[in-house]
Design an enzyme around this catalytic site. Structure first.
Site, mmCIF file in Angstrom:
data_model
loop_
_atom_site.group_PDB
_atom_site.id
_atom_site.type_symbol
_atom_site.label_atom_id
_atom_site.label_comp_id
_atom_site.label_asym_id
_atom_site.label_seq_id
_atom_site.Cartn_x
_atom_site.Cartn_y
_atom_site.Cartn_z
ATOM 1 N N ASN A 129 0.849 -1.186 0.000
ATOM 2 C CA ASN A 129 0.000 0.000 0.000
ATOM 3 C C ASN A 129 0.887 1.238 0.000
ATOM 4 O O ASN A 129 1.817 1.344 0.809
ATOM 5 C CB ASN A 129 -0.922 0.000 1.222
ATOM 6 C CG ASN A 129 -2.102 0.931 1.064
ATOM 7 O OD1 ASN A 129 -1.971 2.047 0.581
ATOM 8 N ND2 ASN A 129 -3.265 0.467 1.470
ATOM 9 N N HIS A 157 -12.422 -3.665 -0.220
ATOM 10 C CA HIS A 157 -11.910 -3.213 -1.511
ATOM 11 C C HIS A 157 -12.971 -3.360 -2.590
ATOM 12 O O HIS A 157 -13.970 -4.055 -2.405
ATOM 13 C CB HIS A 157 -10.651 -3.996 -1.903
ATOM 14 C CG HIS A 157 -9.421 -3.578 -1.169
ATOM 15 N ND1 HIS A 157 -9.151 -3.995 0.122
ATOM 16 C CD2 HIS A 157 -8.397 -2.768 -1.527
ATOM 17 C CE1 HIS A 157 -8.005 -3.454 0.517
ATOM 18 N NE2 HIS A 157 -7.533 -2.710 -0.467
ATOM 19 N N LYS A 161 -10.883 -6.521 -7.306
ATOM 20 C CA LYS A 161 -9.623 -6.963 -6.694
ATOM 21 C C LYS A 161 -9.600 -8.480 -6.658
ATOM 22 O O LYS A 161 -10.562 -9.126 -6.219
ATOM 23 C CB LYS A 161 -9.482 -6.392 -5.286
ATOM 24 C CG LYS A 161 -8.149 -6.701 -4.615
ATOM 25 C CD LYS A 161 -8.021 -5.947 -3.308
ATOM 26 C CE LYS A 161 -6.720 -6.264 -2.580
ATOM 27 N NZ LYS A 161 -5.518 -5.938 -3.380
#
Length: 268
Positions: A129, A157, A161
């Site tokens: 990240n 998310h 993803k």
């Protein structure tokens, strides 16, 4: 003193993170986009692709051909684990410093790449990240776990993803694991009446993954204590939130001679 221009190749320019990275490069005076790696559009330039910035950098499908033809200091990769590892190999071979934002690298992968990159006297960064706030959340969570060791992680998310749990959640649990003794949470006779109801388990910590349209990247770390709860949360509302960390990683990777895993390891 002016910063020396850093020549950058971006892998995955049509992806959401890749496209945002192109925009960031175009807005950073000492960054220069020299090429892009894509699985199609060989021979075109970035400005030929609808929705991408008006940049004349050439697009290659073959990364070795790219590095042979175009002088590159840093590779930024936002693709997927298989491609990211192959691109890392090519960067090693051509003396290019990789900045990888692709999750899916195992601890063994990182150890192997670190050994080889140090042999070459080069540097690289792999970060699950790049949002500064998300990295601070990891560090705060590690500190809090010393005092409140009962922990659950909920990461959320977008529904495109592919990996679960997220690399950020795994990295958070790994950092906590460094300072927290193994602890089995919940009732000792707990049973899941529906498999997976309690989420994944990592060193006794439960990790829950949520995937929905409308989400970008979000994480809560919840700590439970006697008569109290502590909740730490980070939200990325858009992908521009990652660009401060990407820019910082590119500048930093030019100054190191090892492989760093996690942006928290290069924050002052």
């Amino acid at each position: 003193m002016e910063n020396k221009t850093i020549r950058i190749t971006v892998a995955g320019p049509r992806g959401k993170m890749g496209a945002e990275t192109l925009q960031m490069i175009s807005e950073t005076p000492h960054f220069e986009l020299v090429a892009a790696i894509d699985n199609k559009n060989d021979g075109l330039v970035i400005s030929d692709i609808n929705g991408l910035p008006d940049l004349n950098a050439p697009i290659y499908t073959d990364i070795e051909q790219c590095f042979s033809n175009v002088g590159t200091d840093v590779l930024i990769d936002f693709t997927h684990p298989e491609a990211g590892k192959a691109h890392f190999e090519a960067a090693l071979a051509y003396g290019v410093r990789p900045v990888i934002g692709t999750s899916g690298f195992t601890n063994d992968d990182v150890k192997g790449f670190r050994s080889r990159i140090e042999e070459k006297g080069s540097g690289g960064i792999i970060a699950p990240n790049f949002a500064i706030g998300a990295v601070l959340l990891m560090k705060f969570s590690q500190f809090a776990s010393k005092y409140l060791p009962d922990i659950e992680i909920i990461e959320q998310h977008h529904d495109q993803k592919k990996d679960a749990p997220s690399g950020t959640a795994v990295k958070t649990a790994e950092l906590i694991q460094e300072v927290r003794q193994m602890k089995q949470q919940g009732h000792p006779d707990e049973q899941e009446t529906i498999q997976g109801a309690r989420g994944a388990e990592m060193n006794g910590i439960r990790i829950h993954s949520v995937r929905l349209p409308g989400l970008v990247a979000h994480q809560e770390v919840i700590f439970g204590g006697e008569g109290e709860l502590l909740t730490l949360r980070h939200d990325s509302m858009n992908r521009k939130s990652f660009m401060t960390g990407v820019r910082y990683a590119v500048d930093t990777v030019m100054t190191i001679d090892t492989l760093v895993y996690g942006l928290e390891n290069i924050l002052d």
